[in-house]
Write a protein that holds these residues in place. Structure first.
Motif, PDB file in Angstrom:
ATOM      1  N   GLY A 164     -50.500  68.052   9.584  1.00  0.00           N
ATOM      2  CA  GLY A 164     -50.038  67.634  10.904  1.00  0.00           C
ATOM      3  C   GLY A 164     -49.939  66.125  11.036  1.00  0.00           C
ATOM      4  N   TRP A 165     -50.940  65.413  10.521  1.00  0.00           N
ATOM      5  CA  TRP A 165     -50.922  63.951  10.610  1.00  0.00           C
ATOM      6  C   TRP A 165     -49.790  63.376   9.760  1.00  0.00           C
ATOM      7  N   ARG A 166     -49.546  63.966   8.597  1.00  0.00           N
ATOM      8  CA  ARG A 166     -48.430  63.507   7.769  1.00  0.00           C
ATOM      9  C   ARG A 166     -47.103  63.717   8.492  1.00  0.00           C
ATOM     10  N   LEU A 167     -46.993  64.802   9.278  1.00  0.00           N
ATOM     11  CA  LEU A 167     -45.777  65.042  10.056  1.00  0.00           C
ATOM     12  C   LEU A 167     -45.627  64.022  11.185  1.00  0.00           C
ATOM     13  N   VAL A 168     -46.728  63.610  11.790  1.00  0.00           N
ATOM     14  CA  VAL A 168     -46.677  62.546  12.803  1.00  0.00           C
ATOM     15  C   VAL A 168     -46.102  61.286  12.169  1.00  0.00           C
ATOM     16  N   ARG A 169     -46.633  60.920  11.013  1.00  0.00           N
ATOM     17  CA  ARG A 169     -46.160  59.716  10.326  1.00  0.00           C
ATOM     18  C   ARG A 169     -44.683  59.843   9.941  1.00  0.00           C
ATOM     19  N   LYS A 170     -44.270  61.026   9.534  1.00  0.00           N
ATOM     20  CA  LYS A 170     -42.868  61.246   9.165  1.00  0.00           C
ATOM     21  C   LYS A 170     -41.957  61.059  10.380  1.00  0.00           C
ATOM     22  N   LEU A 171     -42.383  61.558  11.533  1.00  0.00           N
ATOM     23  CA  LEU A 171     -41.617  61.423  12.768  1.00  0.00           C
ATOM     24  C   LEU A 171     -41.484  59.951  13.160  1.00  0.00           C
ATOM     25  N   VAL A 172     -42.552  59.201  13.018  1.00  0.00           N
ATOM     26  CA  VAL A 172     -42.529  57.770  13.323  1.00  0.00           C
ATOM     27  C   VAL A 172     -41.635  57.038  12.327  1.00  0.00           C
ATOM     28  N   ARG A 173     -41.824  57.326  11.056  1.00  0.00           N
ATOM     29  CA  ARG A 173     -41.056  56.662  10.003  1.00  0.00           C
ATOM     30  C   ARG A 173     -39.559  56.905  10.151  1.00  0.00           C
ATOM     31  N   SER A 174     -39.196  58.096  10.606  1.00  0.00           N
ATOM     32  CA  SER A 174     -37.769  58.416  10.760  1.00  0.00           C
ATOM     33  C   SER A 174     -37.191  57.909  12.075  1.00  0.00           C
ATOM     34  N   GLY A 175     -38.032  57.339  12.944  1.00  0.00           N
ATOM     35  CA  GLY A 175     -37.538  56.738  14.176  1.00  0.00           C
ATOM     36  C   GLY A 175     -37.449  57.674  15.364  1.00  0.00           C
ATOM     37  N   TYR A 176     -38.005  58.875  15.258  1.00  0.00           N
ATOM     38  CA  TYR A 176     -37.957  59.827  16.367  1.00  0.00           C
ATOM     39  C   TYR A 176     -39.121  59.668  17.343  1.00  0.00           C
ATOM     40  N   ALA A 177     -40.098  58.864  16.977  1.00  0.00           N
ATOM     41  CA  ALA A 177     -41.234  58.609  17.870  1.00  0.00           C
ATOM     42  C   ALA A 177     -41.642  57.148  17.739  1.00  0.00           C
ATOM     43  N   ASP A 178     -42.055  56.571  18.870  1.00  0.00           N
ATOM     44  CA  ASP A 178     -42.534  55.192  18.888  1.00  0.00           C
ATOM     45  C   ASP A 178     -44.047  55.130  18.785  1.00  0.00           C
ATOM     46  N   GLY A 179     -44.700  56.283  18.947  1.00  0.00           N
ATOM     47  CA  GLY A 179     -46.145  56.292  18.878  1.00  0.00           C
ATOM     48  C   GLY A 179     -46.712  57.690  18.950  1.00  0.00           C
ATOM     49  N   VAL A 180     -48.024  57.753  18.871  1.00  0.00           N
ATOM     50  CA  VAL A 180     -48.746  59.022  18.939  1.00  0.00           C
ATOM     51  C   VAL A 180     -49.882  58.862  19.942  1.00  0.00           C
ATOM     52  N   VAL A 181     -50.164  59.932  20.669  1.00  0.00           N
ATOM     53  CA  VAL A 181     -51.273  59.936  21.623  1.00  0.00           C
ATOM     54  C   VAL A 181     -52.321  60.922  21.122  1.00  0.00           C
ATOM     55  N   VAL A 182     -53.562  60.448  21.053  1.00  0.00           N
ATOM     56  CA  VAL A 182     -54.707  61.271  20.657  1.00  0.00           C
ATOM     57  C   VAL A 182     -55.784  61.129  21.725  1.00  0.00           C
TER      58      VAL A 182
END
Length: 158
Positions: free
Chosen positions: A101-119
């Protein structure tokens, strides 16, 4: 500078040496990066896009944690992604790099679909200060941020 401090502390044991609080330093690093990224995104005329991340315990869906992350993002007027931008992992693997799941968060950020993550807390990312700092640095390098609902969490303290 740190080397000089260590040398001076060794040569002057009678002096009181105050070590900076690593929790405060990491909190400042996270906060400064968050403010910078949000300002940049807002200057482009759009709301920051965030995904949510939580750990599940005992196979239970972490609805409370994800709900708190959503509420936090909404209060900040950030765009919360749908189910495709909600990621979870089972509590267990300590290193964030080993979690799907965390690797998918990073992938989403790296691809430009997210500017951040909330935990919800910093320990969701890692209970170890050095790993948590590595993740903060990775997000800063990719012009993204980590937002923490309850930032007073004691990362790295046993």
């Amino acid at each position: 500078m740190d080397v000089e401090r260590e040398r001076d502390a060794r040569w002057n044991p009678q002096m009181v040496w105050v070590e900076p609080d690593p929790i405060a330093r990491l909190a400042a690093l996270r906060r400064d990066n968050l403010q910078q990224v949000v300002s940049q995104v807002l200057s482009k005329g759009r709301a920051p896009r965030v995904c949510r991340y939580a750990l599940s315990v005992g196979g239970q869906w972490p609805s409370t944690s994800l709900g708190a992350a959503t509420a936090f993002a909404v209060r900040n007027a950030w765009q919360v992604g749908g189910e495709g931008q909600t990621f979870t992992d089972h509590r267990g693997a300590s290193s964030p790099n080993l979690r799907t799941g965390w690797r998918l968060v990073r992938k989403l950020v790296r691809s430009g679909y997210a500017d951040g993550v909330v935990v919800t807390t910093t320990s969701v990312i890692s209970p170890h200060a050095d790993e948590y700092e590595q993740e903060l640095n990775w997000f800063a390098l990719h012009c993204a941020f980590v937002a923490v609902v309850a930032p007073a969490s004691q990362v790295g303290r046993l």
